[in-house]
Design an enzyme around this catalytic site. Structure first.
Site, mmCIF file in Angstrom:
data_model
loop_
_atom_site.group_PDB
_atom_site.id
_atom_site.type_symbol
_atom_site.label_atom_id
_atom_site.label_comp_id
_atom_site.label_asym_id
_atom_site.label_seq_id
_atom_site.Cartn_x
_atom_site.Cartn_y
_atom_site.Cartn_z
ATOM 1 N N LYS A 180 -9.228 4.887 6.191
ATOM 2 C CA LYS A 180 -7.934 4.558 5.595
ATOM 3 C C LYS A 180 -8.109 3.413 4.612
ATOM 4 O O LYS A 180 -8.722 2.394 4.939
ATOM 5 C CB LYS A 180 -6.919 4.158 6.672
ATOM 6 C CG LYS A 180 -6.397 5.337 7.477
ATOM 7 C CD LYS A 180 -5.326 4.876 8.453
ATOM 8 C CE LYS A 180 -4.808 6.019 9.294
ATOM 9 N NZ LYS A 180 -3.873 5.546 10.329
ATOM 10 N N THR B 88 1.285 10.365 3.658
ATOM 11 C CA THR B 88 0.107 10.948 3.012
ATOM 12 C C THR B 88 -1.209 10.584 3.709
ATOM 13 O O THR B 88 -2.201 11.280 3.519
ATOM 14 C CB THR B 88 0.025 10.510 1.530
ATOM 15 O OG1 THR B 88 0.493 9.163 1.454
ATOM 16 C CG2 THR B 88 0.850 11.416 0.643
ATOM 17 N N LYS C 106 -11.003 -1.630 -1.641
ATOM 18 C CA LYS C 106 -10.712 -2.312 -0.384
ATOM 19 C C LYS C 106 -11.894 -2.063 0.544
ATOM 20 O O LYS C 106 -12.451 -0.981 0.519
ATOM 21 C CB LYS C 106 -9.436 -1.709 0.253
ATOM 22 C CG LYS C 106 -8.186 -1.866 -0.620
ATOM 23 C CD LYS C 106 -7.012 -1.084 -0.037
ATOM 24 C CE LYS C 106 -5.825 -1.109 -0.994
ATOM 25 N NZ LYS C 106 -4.673 -0.308 -0.532
ATOM 26 N N GLU D 25 0.171 -3.215 4.637
ATOM 27 C CA GLU D 25 -0.916 -2.244 4.796
ATOM 28 C C GLU D 25 -0.885 -1.544 6.155
ATOM 29 O O GLU D 25 -0.459 -2.130 7.144
ATOM 30 C CB GLU D 25 -2.258 -2.986 4.723
ATOM 31 C CG GLU D 25 -2.893 -3.014 3.367
ATOM 32 C CD GLU D 25 -3.477 -1.666 2.921
ATOM 33 O OE1 GLU D 25 -3.553 -0.742 3.758
ATOM 34 O OE2 GLU D 25 -3.834 -1.545 1.757
ATOM 35 N N ASP D 26 -1.386 -0.309 6.172
ATOM 36 C CA ASP D 26 -1.565 0.387 7.459
ATOM 37 C C ASP D 26 -3.046 0.485 7.820
ATOM 38 O O ASP D 26 -3.382 0.995 8.884
ATOM 39 C CB ASP D 26 -0.992 1.813 7.389
ATOM 40 C CG ASP D 26 -1.800 2.698 6.457
ATOM 41 O OD1 ASP D 26 -2.198 2.210 5.378
ATOM 42 O OD2 ASP D 26 -2.042 3.866 6.807
ATOM 43 N N SER E 2 -2.321 0.665 -4.343
ATOM 44 C CA SER E 2 -2.909 1.816 -3.661
ATOM 45 C C SER E 2 -4.251 2.143 -4.286
ATOM 46 O O SER E 2 -4.382 2.161 -5.515
ATOM 47 C CB SER E 2 -2.000 3.044 -3.788
ATOM 48 O OG SER E 2 -2.685 4.197 -3.309
ATOM 49 N N ALA E 3 -5.245 2.441 -3.432
ATOM 50 C CA ALA E 3 -6.574 2.824 -3.926
ATOM 51 C C ALA E 3 -6.588 4.264 -4.413
ATOM 52 O O ALA E 3 -7.599 4.736 -4.922
ATOM 53 C CB ALA E 3 -7.595 2.657 -2.810
ATOM 54 N N ASP F 235 0.881 -1.156 0.000
ATOM 55 C CA ASP F 235 0.000 0.000 0.000
ATOM 56 C C ASP F 235 0.931 1.222 0.000
ATOM 57 O O ASP F 235 2.136 1.089 0.271
ATOM 58 C CB ASP F 235 -0.873 -0.046 1.265
ATOM 59 C CG ASP F 235 -1.698 1.205 1.429
ATOM 60 O OD1 ASP F 235 -2.363 1.602 0.461
ATOM 61 O OD2 ASP F 235 -1.688 1.793 2.530
ATOM 62 N N LEU F 236 0.383 2.388 -0.305
ATOM 63 C CA LEU F 236 1.218 3.591 -0.367
ATOM 64 C C LEU F 236 0.995 4.520 0.833
ATOM 65 O O LEU F 236 1.902 4.698 1.666
ATOM 66 C CB LEU F 236 0.906 4.345 -1.674
ATOM 67 C CG LEU F 236 1.535 5.723 -1.841
ATOM 68 C CD1 LEU F 236 3.056 5.626 -1.897
ATOM 69 C CD2 LEU F 236 1.007 6.409 -3.097
ATOM 70 N N ASP F 237 -0.217 5.080 0.898
ATOM 71 C CA ASP F 237 -0.506 6.108 1.905
ATOM 72 C C ASP F 237 -0.395 5.532 3.322
ATOM 73 O O ASP F 237 -1.145 4.626 3.679
ATOM 74 C CB ASP F 237 -1.929 6.662 1.696
ATOM 75 C CG ASP F 237 -2.101 7.312 0.326
ATOM 76 O OD1 ASP F 237 -1.231 8.086 -0.078
ATOM 77 O OD2 ASP F 237 -3.137 7.037 -0.325
#
Ligand code: G6P
Ligand code: MG
Length: 218
Positions: free
Chosen positions: A45, A17, A145, A169-170, A114-115, A9-11
């Site tokens: 999130k 972010t 997600k 993932e966070d 990433s979504a 995942d990114l953010d």
């Protein structure tokens, strides 16, 4: 099962972010006079833009037309884009370059799930676009997600079985997506929120790759 791909995942995983998404949603919620705090934000999130807006509208018992919803979603996005305007390579979380280097050395593919429709711009600002073997296009994902579609799409594009992937993932929604995709999971953040993950680390720099690979193989 030996691991062939890490799908990130990114953010909130590779950079901060997640905080900017929160600030932009909090400002919009205030404008709509809907109470919205960090605890509410945990549920947003990983959730796509329209889904996040709907959460806030539902919380405030507000009903809007489709065009009003699009206008508010665009407004949040413009605010978010202002907040990330200054981002650069220094905003990449510590430990990411190192982790990517170790994965490459081990011959493990690197994917992005990433979504966010802003993901391409963010990874470009972070200077890591070239590190990924495949980046999912959020605009082409039909079910966001917690549905597993995005992680499965990346695994398929990489030519790797889900069981040979580790997802990172966070968010709760994202973790569910990884688990339902049949992948092993790493949670980054609060162990109380991410208790279902196979491995949990407070921060990406704490991730112990050797341990994960060893335990995943058993
Ligand atoms: C990620 C973030 C969410 C965000 C979503 C959509 O999943 O965790 O907070 O709402 O992407 O981002 P976008 O940039 O397309 O609005
Ligand atoms: Mg995230």
């Amino acid at each position: 099962m030996s691991i062939c791909a890490f799908i990130f995942d990114l953010d909130g995983v590779l950079t901060d972010t997640a905080e900017y998404h929160y600030q932009a949603w909090a400002a919009l919620a205030k404008e709509l006079d809907v109470a919205f705090d960090r605890q509410d934000n945990e549920q947003l999130k990983g959730v796509d833009r329209m889904g996040s807006l709907q959460f806030i509208l539902d919380k405030g018992g507000l009903q809007l037309t489709a065009s009003q919803k699009h206008a508010f979603a665009d407004k949040k996005n413009r605010h978010y884009q202002q907040l990330i305007e200054h981002m650069s390579e220094t905003d990449l979380f510590d430990g990411v370059h190192d982790l990517f280097a170790q994965l490459k050395q081990a011959g493990i593919a690197i994917g992005l799930a990433s979504a966010s429709k802003n993901a391409g711009m963010v990874i470009s600002r972070l200077g890591i676009s070239q590190d990924f073997d495949y980046v999912a296009d959020a605009a082409k994902i039909k079910q966001g997600k917690p549905h597993p579609e995005i992680f499965l799409t990346v695994a398929q594009a990489l030519g790797v079985e889900p069981a040979q992937c580790v997802g990172i993932e966070d968010s709760l929604a994202g973790l569910q997506s990884i688990i339902d995709a049949g992948m092993q999971s790493i949670g980054i953040g609060d162990a109380k929120v991410l208790e279902q993950a196979h491995w949990i680390y407070p921060h990406i720099k704490d991730l112990q790759l050797a341990t994960v690979l060893k335990q995943a193989a058993n």
